[in-house]
Design an enzyme around this catalytic site. Sequence first.
Site, PDB file in Angstrom:
ATOM      1  CD  GLU A 143      -3.805  25.011 105.592  1.00 38.51           C
ATOM      2  OE1 GLU A 143      -4.827  24.307 105.538  1.00 38.51           O
ATOM      3  OE2 GLU A 143      -3.334  25.614 104.606  1.00 38.51           O
ATOM      4  CE1 TYR A 144       0.910  19.708 112.583  1.00 37.22           C
ATOM      5  CE2 TYR A 144      -1.296  19.690 113.544  1.00 37.22           C
ATOM      6  CZ  TYR A 144      -0.073  19.078 113.324  1.00 37.22           C
ATOM      7  OH  TYR A 144       0.157  17.830 113.842  1.00 37.22           O
ATOM      8  CB  VAL A 145      -1.104  19.788 106.728  1.00 38.33           C
ATOM      9  CG1 VAL A 145      -1.837  18.626 106.068  1.00 38.33           C
ATOM     10  CG2 VAL A 145      -1.456  21.102 106.033  1.00 38.33           C
ATOM     11  CG  ASP A 149       9.968  23.756 101.165  1.00 38.81           C
ATOM     12  OD1 ASP A 149      10.323  24.950 101.042  1.00 38.81           O
ATOM     13  OD2 ASP A 149      10.737  22.866 101.545  1.00 38.81           O
ATOM     14  CG  ASP A 204      12.450  21.429  96.228  1.00 36.99           C
ATOM     15  OD1 ASP A 204      12.798  20.348  95.703  1.00 36.99           O
ATOM     16  OD2 ASP A 204      12.709  21.720  97.410  1.00 36.99           O
ATOM     17  N   PRO A 221       7.424  14.257  96.717  1.00 37.00           N
ATOM     18  CG  PRO A 221       7.283  11.956  96.357  1.00 37.00           C
ATOM     19  CD  PRO A 221       8.088  13.162  95.983  1.00 37.00           C
ATOM     20  CG  ASN A 281       8.749  20.013  99.341  1.00 33.31           C
ATOM     21  OD1 ASN A 281       9.010  19.960 100.547  1.00 33.31           O
ATOM     22  ND2 ASN A 281       9.626  20.426  98.451  1.00 33.31           N
TER      23      ASN A 281
END
Length: 251
Positions: free
Chosen positions: A89-91, A152, A134, A137, A139
């Site tokens: 998904e593109y954010v 991630d 992991d 901020p 991620n």
Amino acid sequence: MEKLGKYEIIRKLGEGATATVFLGHDPFTGRDVAIKAVRASVFADGEDGKISKKLFITEASLAGKLVHPHIVQIFDAVADSDPSYIVMEYVAGGTLEPYTKPEALLPVPDVVEMIFKCSRALDFAYRLGVIHRDLKPANILRAEGTDVKISDFGAALTVASDQTQVSGIGSPAYMSPQQVMEHPLNHQSDIFSLGVVFYQLLTGHLPFQGSNNFSLVYQITHGDPIPPTQQRPDLPACLDAIVMKALEKDL
């Protein structure tokens, strides 16, 4: 590169040590996507290559599984090409990293809502047997307003508990005492990391700091952080109890 598989490449979004991320377009669904591409040569690079391969396979294996409003969805993964790639998904809003500095903090109600949404996402993942390991901020992606999406999951669950957890995977500043001491981990490790993120987004400072990894690990395992309200007196006092609970060393 104009195409990767069926995906049209629009432009490069960013580049790291092992992967390049492109903005792409899926002509079949008509949606824009983010494509994380890893060259085959990265996987062939000795011990580091093995770790990179594990991270890639771990993240690729979650395609279609972690479907939650506050987790970046993985749509597709191709492991047998050069480059191998993961389609997600593109954010568009970028990460929360710019908002961790004292001069660039977000409004407190927005931070509280974002952290709450992250906790919902981590709870969902944990119930599917996934621990992020992991969380930081960089991620956590910001969609619109207070909407956030955790990204991630490459380090989730399957990376061996060895030195690479501290030196090669993740950021020691956000790790739990159990993680830096290489103890078995459960969801409480992610709660600790989320507490570090919460503290930093509220105050603009990390709760544990050191001049090198060794002193940082000592602070994480033995040091007591200053309560957030002592860093920033205008914060509601009730936030101290929440943040310090998350940062408790004793499970």
